[in-house]
Design a protein around this motif. Sequence first.
Motif, PDB file in Angstrom:
ATOM      1  N   GLU A 161      48.241  32.391  29.500  1.00  0.00           N
ATOM      2  CA  GLU A 161      46.826  32.148  29.237  1.00  0.00           C
ATOM      3  C   GLU A 161      46.275  31.049  30.147  1.00  0.00           C
ATOM      4  O   GLU A 161      45.134  31.126  30.614  1.00  0.00           O
ATOM      5  N   GLU A 162      47.082  30.021  30.384  1.00  0.00           N
ATOM      6  CA  GLU A 162      46.653  28.929  31.264  1.00  0.00           C
ATOM      7  C   GLU A 162      46.518  29.418  32.704  1.00  0.00           C
ATOM      8  O   GLU A 162      45.574  29.037  33.415  1.00  0.00           O
ATOM      9  N   ILE A 163      47.446  30.252  33.130  1.00  0.00           N
ATOM     10  CA  ILE A 163      47.381  30.807  34.479  1.00  0.00           C
ATOM     11  C   ILE A 163      46.141  31.689  34.620  1.00  0.00           C
ATOM     12  O   ILE A 163      45.414  31.605  35.616  1.00  0.00           O
ATOM     13  N   LEU A 164      45.871  32.511  33.608  1.00  0.00           N
ATOM     14  CA  LEU A 164      44.692  33.372  33.643  1.00  0.00           C
ATOM     15  C   LEU A 164      43.399  32.556  33.704  1.00  0.00           C
ATOM     16  O   LEU A 164      42.451  32.934  34.399  1.00  0.00           O
ATOM     17  N   GLN A 165      43.362  31.425  33.014  1.00  0.00           N
ATOM     18  CA  GLN A 165      42.185  30.548  33.075  1.00  0.00           C
ATOM     19  C   GLN A 165      41.990  30.010  34.492  1.00  0.00           C
ATOM     20  O   GLN A 165      40.867  29.958  35.001  1.00  0.00           O
ATOM     21  N   GLU A 166      43.088  29.614  35.128  1.00  0.00           N
ATOM     22  CA  GLU A 166      43.000  29.100  36.497  1.00  0.00           C
ATOM     23  C   GLU A 166      42.592  30.198  37.480  1.00  0.00           C
ATOM     24  O   GLU A 166      41.860  29.940  38.435  1.00  0.00           O
ATOM     25  N   ILE A 167      43.074  31.413  37.247  1.00  0.00           N
ATOM     26  CA  ILE A 167      42.673  32.540  38.098  1.00  0.00           C
ATOM     27  C   ILE A 167      41.172  32.781  37.969  1.00  0.00           C
ATOM     28  O   ILE A 167      40.467  32.953  38.971  1.00  0.00           O
ATOM     29  N   ALA A 168      40.657  32.782  36.745  1.00  0.00           N
ATOM     30  CA  ALA A 168      39.226  32.990  36.516  1.00  0.00           C
ATOM     31  C   ALA A 168      38.406  31.901  37.212  1.00  0.00           C
ATOM     32  O   ALA A 168      37.377  32.181  37.840  1.00  0.00           O
ATOM     33  N   LYS A 169      38.880  30.670  37.123  1.00  0.00           N
ATOM     34  CA  LYS A 169      38.213  29.545  37.785  1.00  0.00           C
ATOM     35  C   LYS A 169      38.228  29.735  39.307  1.00  0.00           C
ATOM     36  O   LYS A 169      37.206  29.547  39.976  1.00  0.00           O
ATOM     37  N   TYR A 170      39.364  30.132  39.847  1.00  0.00           N
ATOM     38  CA  TYR A 170      39.507  30.377  41.289  1.00  0.00           C
ATOM     39  C   TYR A 170      38.549  31.488  41.738  1.00  0.00           C
ATOM     40  O   TYR A 170      37.871  31.351  42.761  1.00  0.00           O
ATOM     41  N   GLU A 171      38.501  32.569  40.970  1.00  0.00           N
ATOM     42  CA  GLU A 171      37.614  33.682  41.318  1.00  0.00           C
ATOM     43  C   GLU A 171      36.140  33.238  41.313  1.00  0.00           C
ATOM     44  O   GLU A 171      35.382  33.576  42.222  1.00  0.00           O
ATOM     45  N   GLU A 172      35.766  32.483  40.297  1.00  0.00           N
ATOM     46  CA  GLU A 172      34.382  32.016  40.192  1.00  0.00           C
ATOM     47  C   GLU A 172      34.029  31.076  41.347  1.00  0.00           C
ATOM     48  O   GLU A 172      32.978  31.217  41.977  1.00  0.00           O
ATOM     49  N   GLU A 173      34.914  30.122  41.629  1.00  0.00           N
ATOM     50  CA  GLU A 173      34.662  29.148  42.701  1.00  0.00           C
ATOM     51  C   GLU A 173      34.567  29.808  44.073  1.00  0.00           C
ATOM     52  O   GLU A 173      33.877  29.304  44.958  1.00  0.00           O
ATOM     53  N   ASN A 174      35.262  30.928  44.244  1.00  0.00           N
ATOM     54  CA  ASN A 174      35.295  31.599  45.540  1.00  0.00           C
ATOM     55  C   ASN A 174      34.456  32.877  45.583  1.00  0.00           C
ATOM     56  O   ASN A 174      34.488  33.600  46.581  1.00  0.00           O
ATOM     57  N   GLY A 175      33.710  33.151  44.518  1.00  0.00           N
ATOM     58  CA  GLY A 175      32.825  34.313  44.482  1.00  0.00           C
ATOM     59  C   GLY A 175      33.552  35.645  44.612  1.00  0.00           C
ATOM     60  O   GLY A 175      33.038  36.586  45.211  1.00  0.00           O
ATOM     61  N   ILE A 176      34.752  35.725  44.043  1.00  0.00           N
ATOM     62  CA  ILE A 176      35.567  36.936  44.161  1.00  0.00           C
ATOM     63  C   ILE A 176      35.238  37.894  43.018  1.00  0.00           C
ATOM     64  O   ILE A 176      35.262  37.509  41.850  1.00  0.00           O
ATOM     65  N   THR A 177      34.952  39.135  43.369  1.00  0.00           N
ATOM     66  CA  THR A 177      34.622  40.158  42.379  1.00  0.00           C
ATOM     67  C   THR A 177      35.799  41.109  42.188  1.00  0.00           C
ATOM     68  O   THR A 177      36.751  41.104  42.979  1.00  0.00           O
ATOM     69  N   ASN A 178      35.707  41.935  41.153  1.00  0.00           N
ATOM     70  CA  ASN A 178      36.732  42.962  40.935  1.00  0.00           C
ATOM     71  C   ASN A 178      36.781  43.924  42.119  1.00  0.00           C
ATOM     72  O   ASN A 178      37.852  44.394  42.498  1.00  0.00           O
ATOM     73  N   ALA A 179      35.624  44.207  42.704  1.00  0.00           N
ATOM     74  CA  ALA A 179      35.576  45.091  43.878  1.00  0.00           C
ATOM     75  C   ALA A 179      36.351  44.482  45.046  1.00  0.00           C
ATOM     76  O   ALA A 179      37.053  45.199  45.775  1.00  0.00           O
ATOM     77  N   ASP A 180      36.245  43.162  45.218  1.00  0.00           N
ATOM     78  CA  ASP A 180      37.002  42.477  46.278  1.00  0.00           C
ATOM     79  C   ASP A 180      38.504  42.636  46.057  1.00  0.00           C
ATOM     80  O   ASP A 180      39.268  42.922  46.991  1.00  0.00           O
ATOM     81  N   LYS A 181      38.931  42.464  44.808  1.00  0.00           N
ATOM     82  CA  LYS A 181      40.360  42.595  44.486  1.00  0.00           C
ATOM     83  C   LYS A 181      40.849  44.020  44.688  1.00  0.00           C
ATOM     84  O   LYS A 181      41.928  44.236  45.230  1.00  0.00           O
ATOM     85  N   MET A 182      40.044  44.988  44.285  1.00  0.00           N
ATOM     86  CA  MET A 182      40.433  46.395  44.438  1.00  0.00           C
ATOM     87  C   MET A 182      40.534  46.768  45.916  1.00  0.00           C
ATOM     88  O   MET A 182      41.437  47.502  46.325  1.00  0.00           O
ATOM     89  N   ALA A 183      39.615  46.259  46.739  1.00  0.00           N
ATOM     90  CA  ALA A 183      39.673  46.522  48.180  1.00  0.00           C
ATOM     91  C   ALA A 183      40.956  45.959  48.777  1.00  0.00           C
ATOM     92  O   ALA A 183      41.586  46.607  49.635  1.00  0.00           O
ATOM     93  N   LYS A 184      41.380  44.800  48.324  1.00  0.00           N
ATOM     94  CA  LYS A 184      42.627  44.194  48.797  1.00  0.00           C
ATOM     95  C   LYS A 184      43.823  45.067  48.401  1.00  0.00           C
ATOM     96  O   LYS A 184      44.717  45.327  49.211  1.00  0.00           O
ATOM     97  N   ILE A 185      43.837  45.539  47.159  1.00  0.00           N
ATOM     98  CA  ILE A 185      44.945  46.376  46.676  1.00  0.00           C
ATOM     99  C   ILE A 185      45.015  47.675  47.471  1.00  0.00           C
ATOM    100  O   ILE A 185      46.087  48.111  47.863  1.00  0.00           O
ATOM    101  N   GLN A 186      43.870  48.277  47.735  1.00  0.00           N
ATOM    102  CA  GLN A 186      43.844  49.558  48.442  1.00  0.00           C
ATOM    103  C   GLN A 186      44.198  49.407  49.915  1.00  0.00           C
ATOM    104  O   GLN A 186      44.630  50.372  50.543  1.00  0.00           O
ATOM    105  N   SER A 187      44.041  48.201  50.471  1.00  0.00           N
ATOM    106  CA  SER A 187      44.351  48.009  51.882  1.00  0.00           C
ATOM    107  C   SER A 187      45.840  47.841  52.164  1.00  0.00           C
ATOM    108  O   SER A 187      46.266  47.811  53.295  1.00  0.00           O
ATOM    109  N   ARG A 188      46.634  47.736  51.122  1.00  0.00           N
ATOM    110  CA  ARG A 188      48.082  47.524  51.308  1.00  0.00           C
ATOM    111  C   ARG A 188      48.762  48.780  51.738  1.00  0.00           C
ATOM    112  O   ARG A 188      48.600  49.846  51.466  1.00  0.00           O
TER     113      ARG A 188
END
Length: 110
Positions: free
Chosen positions: A83-110
């Motif tokens: 839960e603590e890690i997930l909170q930090e991930i959410a904070k990181y995403e917010e601070e860096n303007g990362i969307t679910n679409a950004d994450k999906m594009a990264k996954i699909q590019s592998r």
Amino acid sequence: TTFRLENKGQEVSAGGNFGKDVKILGKFCEEFREETYYLRLLLLSDWPVLIFRAYPNKWEVYLEALDGDVVRLLYGSRKPLAEEILQEIAKYEEENGITNADKMAKIQSR
């Protein structure tokens, strides 16, 4: 099965000996309260996350950023909860303007 000190032997009981193993493992866990080496790679909120510790150093949590760089999320004296890690991930995403679409594009590019 994995043996984790924080579970005090509850996940392991062999031979149907009515909990004797659990008592023995509980005593073992009291003696060895710290994990000496821990390395775990997992996927949390669509991010590759690494949890690492080499005793007596602190616990460290890293994720692989969208550009492939490694980012340290947490550094502390106790093992972080998911839960603590997930909170930090959410904070990181917010601070860096990362969307679910950004994450999906990264996954699909592998």
